[in-house]
Design an enzyme around this catalytic site. Structure first.
Site, PDB file in Angstrom:
ATOM      1  CB  CYS A   1      -0.961  -0.010   1.181  1.00  0.00           C
ATOM      2  SG  CYS A   1      -2.082  -1.425   1.135  1.00  0.00           S
TER       3      CYS A   1
ATOM      4  CG  HIS B   1      -1.285   4.897   5.131  1.00  0.00           C
ATOM      5  ND1 HIS B   1      -1.333   4.720   3.757  1.00  0.00           N
ATOM      6  CD2 HIS B   1      -1.441   3.653   5.671  1.00  0.00           C
ATOM      7  CE1 HIS B   1      -1.506   3.440   3.483  1.00  0.00           C
ATOM      8  NE2 HIS B   1      -1.578   2.767   4.629  1.00  0.00           N
TER       9      HIS B   1
ATOM     10  CD  GLU C   1      -0.669   8.047   9.193  1.00  0.00           C
ATOM     11  OE1 GLU C   1      -0.273   8.790   8.262  1.00  0.00           O
ATOM     12  OE2 GLU C   1      -1.699   7.344   9.091  1.00  0.00           O
TER      13      GLU C   1
ATOM     14  CE  LYS D   1      -5.329   4.880   2.564  1.00  0.00           C
ATOM     15  NZ  LYS D   1      -4.502   6.113   2.653  1.00  0.00           N
TER      16      LYS D   1
ATOM     17  CG  HIS E   1      -6.409   1.091   2.010  1.00  0.00           C
ATOM     18  ND1 HIS E   1      -5.554   1.841   1.232  1.00  0.00           N
ATOM     19  CD2 HIS E   1      -5.613   0.320   2.807  1.00  0.00           C
ATOM     20  CE1 HIS E   1      -4.311   1.531   1.531  1.00  0.00           C
ATOM     21  NE2 HIS E   1      -4.321   0.618   2.495  1.00  0.00           N
TER      22      HIS E   1
ATOM     23  CG  PHE F   1       0.246  -5.724   4.837  1.00  0.00           C
ATOM     24  CD1 PHE F   1      -0.092  -4.856   5.855  1.00  0.00           C
ATOM     25  CD2 PHE F   1      -0.699  -6.662   4.432  1.00  0.00           C
ATOM     26  CE1 PHE F   1      -1.333  -4.919   6.477  1.00  0.00           C
ATOM     27  CE2 PHE F   1      -1.940  -6.728   5.035  1.00  0.00           C
ATOM     28  CZ  PHE F   1      -2.260  -5.859   6.057  1.00  0.00           C
TER      29      PHE F   1
END
Length: 425
Positions: free
Chosen positions: A172, A312, A323, A342, A347, A408
């Site tokens: 991502c 993010h 975050e 998002k 996402h 990831f």
């Protein structure tokens, strides 16, 4: 080989997007500022048996974005990416591919387009054809459509890019990773123009089942529009989205010479690997904090110069907490306005960083920050100034906006954009 073009300032001259909120960057931006969410229930028959049946579908189908023949010969991810590339290239002022009159030298044009999932629609469909109807039913276009570089290859053909074509697959973080790579290509003098960003299409039964199995997705079926809720104490996972976000980046020297419109400066990028866990972030936010600090250092920016961060913020319990810790560490509690788009788009996986960059650039260009939806009960101790429900004006004058992306595998990327009047320390 570098030359006397190395070290040049890098500017944004074109924007393109296909998202759940719109088939163009302009339509997407308008919907973001209006606070319009795109998450809805999946009513397709294939979704009936899935444990999670909500997603944010793209606003247009491949057949609406491309001509019918081409749409059948590209994967869904390639259709979204190619449409966004075409929009960005035209937005940058080009009426034809590199090498045509008025367009750049193709030897000085590159493409870097990332993806997280890639051609999963092609893989699964052709495997099913093989299993049920035999080898002769597998498409002769399948290999080109399933490869991770599918979108980058399509884009290179579209704009006639001959300097380089590459495709980061950093989950991502891929779209932002691609933009960071583009920055280096121009700074090193290896290209004058780079088409960069990401594309992904994860709204697919296999992808949905896999993420649901690891309990990464929100299961708020009774209220899909409230399912994506970054930084909220009641968040329970992210919502799958799909689409593409693309920038045209250019050396300022090259842009000035052709009289191109310049949206903003891409002043710096920071990357960090967590080396912690295949899917989980370091709880202390060390990865995104390192990327943020490196982006600021690369851009020669003081943290106080940052007026906005496009987070993010996927709406997962662990990811948002990490975050938030990183933002507090780098900027201090409640020190900088933060948005999480998002909450509206879901996402977009490998396309998320590209779309976040488009939003960051437009925030600088238009002087407004998009809101975050569904933040009804901020997590205790959040310590962030989240822009909630309605847009917020960005102060006039010199300003910097950062956007974050994580993936990831421990991938973290931060991009630093500034207005054309540079802010340096």
């Amino acid at each position: 080989m570098t030359d006397d073009r190395s070290g040049d300032t890098v500017v944004v001259t074109g924007l393109g997007a296909v998202t759940p909120l719109g088939a163009t960057a302009k339509d997407t931006w308008s919907a973001l500022l209006a606070g319009r969410g795109a998450v809805a229930a999946l009513d397709e028959p294939w979704a009936a048996e899935l444990p999670v049946r909500i997603a944010a579908r793209a606003a247009a189908e491949p057949g609406e974005l491309l001509d019918r023949v081409l749409a059948r010969r590209v994967d869904r991810v390639g259709a979204f990416g190619l449409a966004a590339v075409r929009e960005a290239w035209a937005d940058a002022g080009h009426t034809g591919p590199a090498g045509t009159p008025g367009a750049p030298d193709p030897e000085r044009v590159a493409v870097v387009l990332g993806t997280g999932i890639g051609g999963v629609h092609t893989v699964v469909h052709n495997h099913e054809e093989l299993r049920t109807r035999g080898a002769r039913r597998v498409s002769p276009h399948a290999v080109a459509m399933l490869m991770g570089n599918h979108t980058a290859a399509l884009a290179a053909l579209e704009v006639n890019a001959r300097a380089q074509a590459s495709a980061p697959a950093t989950a991502c973080a891929a779209g932002a990773d691609a933009i960071a790579t583009a920055l280096d290509l121009i700074r090193l003098g290896r290209a004058d123009v780079v088409v960069a960003g990401g594309a992904d299409s994860g709204v697919h039964p296999l992808v949905a089942a896999a993420f649901a199995s690891m309990r990464a997705l929100s299961g708020r079926h009774d209220e899909p529009h409230r399912a994506s809720r970054p930084f909220d104490r009641d968040r329970d996972g992210f919502v799958l989205g799909e689409g593409a976000g693309v920038l045209v980046l250019e050396s300022e020297r090259h842009a000035r010479a052709r009289g191109a419109h310049r949206y903003a400066v891409l002043a710096g990028a920071g990357l960090a690997s967590e080396a912690h866990h295949p899917t989980g972030p370091r709880p202390d936010g060390g990865g995104p904090a390192a990327a943020l600090r490196r982006a600021l250092a690369d851009a020669r920016l003081d943290p106080a110069a940052v007026r906005h961060v496009q987070a993010h913020a996927t709406s997962t319990p662990a990811g948002d907490a990490a975050e938030a810790a990183a933002l507090r560490t780098v900027f201090g509690p409640d020190a900088v306005p933060v948005s999480a788009i998002k909450s509206m788009t879901g996402h977009l996986l490998g396309a998320a960083g590209g779309l976040a960059a488009v939003a960051a650039v437009l925030s600088l260009s238009d002087g407004v920050v998009p809101p975050t939806l569904n933040l009804e009960h901020p997590e205790e101790g959040l310590g962030l100034d989240v822009v909630r429900d309605t847009p917020r004006e960005l102060p006039a004058g010199p300003a910097a906006v950062l956007c974050n992306a994580s993936g990831f595998g421990g991938h973290n990327v931060s991009l630093a954009f500034t207005r054309l009047t540079r802010l340096t320390r």
